[in-house]
Design a protein around this motif. Sequence first.
Motif, short mmCIF file in Angstrom:
data_model
loop_
_atom_site.label_atom_id
_atom_site.label_comp_id
_atom_site.label_asym_id
_atom_site.label_seq_id
_atom_site.Cartn_x
_atom_site.Cartn_y
_atom_site.Cartn_z
N ARG A 323 0.61 -1.19 0.07
CA ARG A 323 0.00 0.10 -0.16
C ARG A 323 0.84 1.25 -0.01
O ARG A 323 0.72 2.18 -0.84
N HIS A 372 -7.35 5.86 1.65
CA HIS A 372 -7.96 5.90 2.74
C HIS A 372 -9.50 5.62 2.93
O HIS A 372 -10.27 6.48 3.35
N HIS A 379 -7.54 8.11 -3.53
CA HIS A 379 -6.65 9.01 -4.54
C HIS A 379 -6.91 8.49 -5.76
O HIS A 379 -6.89 7.30 -6.16
N GLU A 418 -6.60 15.75 1.74
CA GLU A 418 -5.37 16.02 2.69
C GLU A 418 -4.29 16.25 2.12
O GLU A 418 -3.19 16.79 2.90
N HIS A 419 -4.34 16.47 0.91
CA HIS A 419 -3.05 17.22 -0.07
C HIS A 419 -3.05 18.54 0.15
O HIS A 419 -2.00 19.23 -0.33
ZN ZN Z 1 -3.22 9.78 1.02
#
Ligand code: ZN
Length: 463
Positions: A323, A372, A379, A418-419
């Motif tokens: 992962r 996630h 993603h 989250e990025h």
């Molecule tokens: Zn991530």
Amino acid sequence: MTDVRLAELARCLPELRLLVAPGDLEHYGRDWTRRWTPAPLAIALPSTIEEVQAIVRWANEKSVAIVPSGGRTGLSGGAVAAKGELVLSLERMNRVLDFNAVDRTLSVQAGITLQAVHEVARGYELAYPVDFAARGSCSIGGNIATNAGGIRVIRYGNTREWVAGLKVVAGNGELLDLNRGLIKNSSGYDFRQLMIGSEGTLGIVVEATLKLTDPPLPSQVMLLALPDMEALMQVFELFRARLSLQAFEFFTDKALAHVVEHGAQRAIDGDYPYYVVTEFDAVDEQAQQGALVAFEQALEQGWVCDGVIAQSEAQSAALWRLREGITESLAPWRPYKNDVSVRVSAVPAFLQDMQALLAREYPQIEVVWFGHIGDGNLHINVLRPDEQSEEGFIAQCEHVTRLLSDTLRRHGGSISAEHGIGLVKRAYLEGTRSAAEILLMRGVRQVFDPNRILNPGKLFADI
Ligand code: ZN
Ligand code: FAD
Ligand code: MLT
């Protein structure tokens, strides 16, 4: 030093390390996106808060934009300097300042890596639980500026939950000491939280006081092969109800092919479309037995096709590599990345629309997804075919992202889980945040950074 502004900065701060060599400009001017050609004015590597303040004041005077820079592992172009900005790297400000055993906090300078924080916390028999594959190079300052998530959010939440205090140099050079490690502080606006996720547009994080927690309980890592996303969500519900999950991460067969090509070991024979790596507390035999029972139930239901449980630390690491190694295995393609989220309860309906959209819009293009899933965060990595021009590819991906943004709006989701928004997603911000919110965001920006010298053009286009 030929630039007169730089010469003056060097005169005012004789101890400041300033880099202008072409190799340094290239190295510090880009992040993991590698889409923009780096073109910074120079790189400043301060070693004290006073130097950071003086640089910010100089930048205001000379109207020079500053790009705050951590480990440049960002995936949204937030740390890119392509327009003559001064890169202010926190790299040299990487010390541990204080450990407080009573408060269970660790105070650090912003340039310290996430991994170093993990190691220091472990040395005190505690843990800093935010974690992800860039741990060895990303900085705490960058994590805070992006509100980084990672692989343990399902148990511990995002970076936002773990910051007890911040020292920040605002856009006018003022040093702000925010929240000072207090657990309770009901005294008006919480600027500490405002700074978290602000992507270097409100202030430069110079120090952070991080909360620490108990080390994780003994755990087990399991890899599952699954027939479809519906089954995957059923397994998630089952496992969440039965086990105490530390992580629940998924990837597709395409992601697996890349990571195996990159050197990871396949752990399950046969080809399946979806995989999950999950880690759960396994304090005793009873807990381990409970996991087996849950697995068998999933097998009986046809939700799981195969699975393995790691029997050693080395096997756990090997399963995790399947992962965690995906991003690096895709890096040579410089993928176009979407990083989207919806509420977990909205994942099944969103997935249906998203899969239909991707199949329709990218019929000839390889799309690799993973993420996630237990946090509702996917993603999507789009790989440019050799025969397509970079320009045509980006234009196509931007078109699809606009459609994706509409889909997300319908499902109440976010274009950036989250990025961060950075340069990559600023055109889609209004799909996720209302016009009223964006106006307020711009107003806040104006208060903290009146001359807009901090990371202009990131998060939203500067007007
Ligand atoms: Zn991530
Ligand atoms: P940079 O890339 O240097 O900067 C990111 C942003 O923060 C920029 O806008 C920059 O201007 C700003 N900034 C940096 N330092 C400061 C500071 N001191 N003060 C103010 N602003 C600052 N992210 C996740 O959330 N979850 C993941 O699971 C995850 N996995 C990853 C795996 C890999 C292999 C890679 C390469 C990246 C991954 N990322 C992940 C993305 C990235 O690592 C995070 O966004 C990380 O928080 C960025 O930290 P950095 O120090 O590299 O920041
Ligand atoms: C991950 O979850 O592995 C990261 O966010 C990195 C990525 O999306 O490539």
